[in-house]
Scaffold this motif. Structure first.
Motif, PDB file in Angstrom:
ATOM      1  N   GLN A 107       0.831  -1.186   0.000  1.00  0.00           N
ATOM      2  CA  GLN A 107       0.000   0.000   0.000  1.00  0.00           C
ATOM      3  C   GLN A 107       0.872   1.245   0.000  1.00  0.00           C
ATOM      4  O   GLN A 107       1.975   1.249   0.565  1.00  0.00           O
TER       5      GLN A 107
ATOM      6  N   HIS B 269       0.780   6.923   2.135  1.00  0.00           N
ATOM      7  CA  HIS B 269      -0.277   7.824   2.595  1.00  0.00           C
ATOM      8  C   HIS B 269      -1.494   7.081   3.130  1.00  0.00           C
ATOM      9  O   HIS B 269      -2.316   7.656   3.849  1.00  0.00           O
ATOM     10  N   SER B 270      -1.637   5.788   2.797  1.00  0.00           N
ATOM     11  CA  SER B 270      -2.799   5.036   3.268  1.00  0.00           C
ATOM     12  C   SER B 270      -2.607   4.498   4.682  1.00  0.00           C
ATOM     13  O   SER B 270      -3.554   4.026   5.308  1.00  0.00           O
TER      14      SER B 270
ATOM     15  N   ASN C 185       4.599  10.017  -0.128  1.00  0.00           N
ATOM     16  CA  ASN C 185       3.260   9.433  -0.019  1.00  0.00           C
ATOM     17  C   ASN C 185       3.062   8.223  -0.919  1.00  0.00           C
ATOM     18  O   ASN C 185       2.249   7.346  -0.627  1.00  0.00           O
TER      19      ASN C 185
END
Length: 366
Positions: free
Chosen positions: A13, A16-17, A123
């Protein structure tokens, strides 16, 4: 790793998640306190307020962009370094720290001069989530990997602490052995018991596969195909970084830089005794003797007038043997604690990279 995952997938992922990247702020005007202030180079000072008080990974924005820090206690960060608000339902903060340490951040540099990292680029860094379909199991796996890597870092920290202690011991015993307090011995000046001079080469004269060692100023030895001297000598820099500090103990044939000094003790002095005495006291002597608060270069009279004790040769040899044993333990790169620390650090980095090398093609989230 196979046992930990037990057939479960790894999902990648974007950063930023799982974490929000936050800017730092100016610390001027803040009251003094005990909370550390972090910049890209590390701790800059201490204040009475904090930017954040939860476990975080600090990632430099400008400057030393590979200086990643893991912090668990309250801190303040300035504008040259980001902090991260990590979603602890998805990720163990220190797991993220260890993973970020495996990334080549210099490859993400956007600066035209000073290295820089932007939020937009950070990010999009892809971070592995082991066993993402089972958050509780995922956190267990992450915690176990952190435990293993913490064990390696603890070993290195223990060895480093041991080295620090040994250095303090060495300095204490060196001071006791070389101060000669209350002992009636003869004192003289270095110029009376040693030949002092410089070389005549420049670093541009060095060649890669030269036959003889070439001592330059405050750096690892180079090579030349000619030698200037065949002797036992103490080598120190005449200017530049570390001016006045002992760098090498020469034995046999060698060449010398034009701004490096050679100190060759006469038959009344044990060379290793002179080496240890100069290493202990010469730098402080020139700082005190100089009219400048920051000595940038040395002149021969500074060496000639340096006071040095003259115990018997037998006593000089006894002291030199004791200090050599400490010196070997502390300073040698091929034996002693520095070698152990170097190997421990390499071992940690090897297993960190290995444990953080999750399969990249299993599942990737946008």
């Amino acid at each position: 790793m196979e046992k930990l995952l037990d057939g479960r997938s790894v999902k990648w992922q974007p950063l930023h998640s799982i974490a929000k990247i936050k800017h730092g702020k100016d610390w001027k005007g803040l009251s003094l306190g005990e909370i550390p202030v972090y910049g890209s180079g590390g701790i800059m000072g201490y204040v009475g307020e904090c930017s954040y008080d939860k476990p975080t990974v600090l990632i430099p924005r400008k400057g030393s962009i590979t200086n990643i820090f893991y912090v668990e206690t309250p801190f303040w960060n300035v504008d040259t370094i980001y902090y991260t608000e990590i979603d602890t339902n998805k990720m163990v903060p220190k797991f993220l720290y260890y993973f970020i340490k495996t990334i080549d951040l210099m490859a993400l540099d956007t600066g035209s001069g000073r290295p820089s990292l932007t939020q937009a680029i950070l990010n999009q860094i892809q971070v592995p989530i082991p066993c993402s379909e089972d958050p509780e199991k995922s956190l267990e796996i992450q915690a176990e990997l952190v435990r293993v890597l913490d064990a390696f870092t603890s070993l290195t920290a223990e060895l480093t602490a041991e080295l620090t202690l040994r250095k303090k011991q060495f300095n204490y015993y060196r001071e006791k052995l070389l101060s000669f307090e209350g002992i009636d011995i003869k004192w003289t000046n270095l110029g009376e018991v040693a030949v002092i001079g410089t070389g005549n080469h420049d670093t541009k004269d060095a060649i890669e596969d030269g036959d003889y060692v070439f001592y330059a100023r405050g750096r690892d030895p180079l090579r030349l195909n000619v030698f200037d001297f065949d002797e036992t000598a103490i080598i120190t820099a005449g200017d530049g970084a570390g001016v006045g500090k002992v760098f090498h103990y020469a034995q046999g044939k060698y060449a010398l830089h034009q701004r490096a000094y050679r100190i060759v003790p006469n038959e009344f002095m044990e060379p290793r005794f002179v080496y240890h005495y100069i290493a202990a006291y010469f730098h402080a002597y020139i700082q005190k003797a100089s009219v400048s608060s920051s000595v940038t270069s040395l002149r021969r009279p500074m060496f000639l007038n340096f006071p040095i004790p003259m115990p018997s040769l037998e006593e000089q040899a006894r002291i030199a043997v004791i200090l050599d044993k400490f010196d070997t333990l502390i300073s040698s790169i091929s034996q002693g604690l520095p070698r152990e620390i170097e190997l421990s650090q390499k071992q940690y980095e090897y297993y960190r990279d290995l444990l953080m090398s999750f399969p990249e093609s299993v599942e990737v989230a946008n």
